[in-house]
Design an enzyme around this catalytic site. Structure first.
Site, short mmCIF file in Angstrom:
data_model
loop_
_atom_site.label_atom_id
_atom_site.label_comp_id
_atom_site.label_asym_id
_atom_site.label_seq_id
_atom_site.Cartn_x
_atom_site.Cartn_y
_atom_site.Cartn_z
N GLU A 56 -5.32 -8.80 0.43
CA GLU A 56 -5.85 -8.30 1.85
C GLU A 56 -7.34 -8.17 1.83
OE1 GLU A 56 -4.63 -5.32 4.03
OE2 GLU A 56 -2.20 -5.67 3.98
N GLU A 75 1.00 -0.80 -0.29
CA GLU A 75 0.10 0.35 0.08
C GLU A 75 0.75 1.35 -0.27
OE1 GLU A 75 -2.77 -0.20 2.87
OE2 GLU A 75 -3.96 -1.75 2.40
#
Ligand code: IFM
Length: 460
Positions: free
Chosen positions: A366, A168
């Site tokens: 995720e 991220e």
């Protein structure tokens, strides 16, 4: 990809994910250096309840027990991150063998249990020593990342095939350097864009290093791509979406897939004085070619849907939001602030990314939900909302596969309850419940259910 009506593709990697700072603890043991998250958490008021990752799930000491739990779940794969300062306490230079030994044991334990390791090199816990030199706003940190990649892959690359460079990068750049609610807690938009650039650059630079040390490596980067749409058809909300969502997604994905930084966003950033009039002055010759070095998969972290609303919209232009969202109730909204349960968004995001950028493959690196169900009188954790959540999101993933999206794996966030960054231990995402005082673990109902999903390759 062969797929029958009921099954996910053969070899689908059903997994679970964690990250080092969120579970390991042992923050200063066996030669580990300080990370920016250690520094941030030790600063009063930065993390809810002043929680810290000093002990977290004590996974550094309990890794063998945790592998037993993964084995019971039947996980095909486990995604975890290496704490950079455990391996290189100063970020570069002297190697801490004890730190490397820990990951060596973990990898061997996973392989013995028949679980495929997937390693994230950077899940935000930058060595504090590098932050003192400017962190990722400095080009030298991108060089240090390549050195660290070399150290990690030389040691583990003979056994680990799946590598993720960064987790991220948009969250690291913007939440840590604009919003300031993550480490290093800064608030400087231009700095944040420099950070973003050097993260991307270090990703590209490290790909050949991983390939050299790890024959047959599968390399990717994990992007958080939630689903986002304008709250109304108004041009104002559309622009809020274009620029807002664009900065969190296209700003990173366009250069990764060879398109340079998006022109509309560069102009917007100049207008908003996030960039100087010259634009992306931190880009040196050759950087964009390096960033676009082909890799093998795109990791997608998906949690929710957000609506884009222009806060400064003139009253005469103000259209009421037209997008339906479920009324706030505890099934359709997670306990994380404003995180709507929106499985269709996962399908939408995968379809968009596939048709827009055409990565060779995807992993959902995720996806999961925060609900704090705790043990009842019999010691059972009845987290039915998480089961519903996962079931609907697996179905959305399967629909994406059916339209041709090359999805190879799904890593539930998270294997176990852990330290949720600025929220401390107040948010529980795990398939396994953790008592942070005693370190007792209990497999939640969702974990029992997931075990059956894995055992039947998706039928349950
Ligand atoms: O816990 C985080 C993880 O570290 C990164 N992605 C989102 C998760 C939930 O907020």
């Amino acid at each position: 990809m062969a797929i029958s009506d009921a099954l996910f593709p053969d070899g689908f990697l059903w997994g679970a994910a964690t990250s080092a700072y969120q579970i390991e603890g042992a923050w200063d043991q066996d030669g580990k250096g300080e990370s920016i998250w250690d520094r941030f958490a030790h600063t009063p008021g930065k993390i809810s309840n002043n929680d810290t990752g000093d002990v977290a799930c004590d996974h550094y000491h309990r890794w063998a027990e945790d592998i037993e739990l993964m084995k019971w779940l039947g996980l095909k794969a486990y995604r975890f991150s290496i704490a950079w300062p455990r391996v290189l306490p100063n970020g570069r230079g002297k190697i801490n063998q004890a730190g490397l030994d820990f990951y060596d044991r973990l990898v061997d334990g996973l392989l013995q249990a028949g679980i495929t390791p997937m390693i994230t090199l950077f899940h935000w816990d930058l060595p504090q020593a590098l932050q003192e030199e400017g962190g990722f706003s400095a080009r030298s940190t991108a060089e240090a990342f390549v050195e660290y990649t070399g150290v990690a892959t030389r040691r583990l690359g003979d056994r680990v095939r799946h590598w993720i460079t960064h987790n991220e990068p948009s969250v690291y750049s913007f939440v840590g350097h604009v919003m300031g609610s993550h480490a290093p807690g800064l608030s400087d938009p231009y700095l944040a864009l420099r950070v973003a650039h050097h993260l991307l650059l270090s990703h590209g630079w490290s790909i050949p290093v991983i390939r050299a040390n790890c024959p047959g490596a599968e390399i990717g980067l994990a992007m958080n791509v939630n689903f986002n749409q304008p709250a109304s058809p108004s041009l104002y909300d559309h622009r809020a979406w274009q620029y807002g969502y664009g900065m969190w997604t296209r700003w990173f994905l366009d250069p990764l897939y060879g398109r340079h930084y998006p022109v509309d966003l560069v102009e917007h950033a100049i207008e908003k004085q996030m960039l100087p009039a010259e634009g992306t002055d931190f880009v040196a010759e050759g950087d964009l070619t390096a960033i676009a070095t082909p890799c093998d998969f795109l990791g997608v972290n998906y949690y929710t849907r957000q609506l884009a609303r222009d806060q400064d919209i003139p009253p005469e232009q103000n259209l009421a939001p037209t997008v339906f969202q479920a009324p706030k109730n505890d099934r359709d909204w997670q306990e994380m602030d404003d995180w709507e349960v929106y499985p269709d968004g996962l399908f939408n995001v995968l379809a968009w990314l596939y048709f827009e950028y055409q990565p060779k493959a995807f992993h959902i690196t995720e996806s999961g939900a925060s609900w704090s169900d705790s043990p009842d009188a019999t010691g059972r954790v009845r987290d039915n909302r998480r089961i519903d959540f996962l079931q609907q999101h697996f179905a959305a993933a399967r629909r994406a596969i059916q339209i041709g999206v090359p999805l190879k794996g799904y890593f539930v966030w998270s294997l176990m309850d852990n330290l949720e960054w600025g929220y401390g231990f107040s948010q529980r995402f795990g398939l396994i419940w953790v008592d942070f005082a005693t370190q007792q673990r209990i497999i939640k109902d969702s974990g029992h259910w997931y075990r059956r999903v894995i055992a039947t390759n998706g039928i349950a």
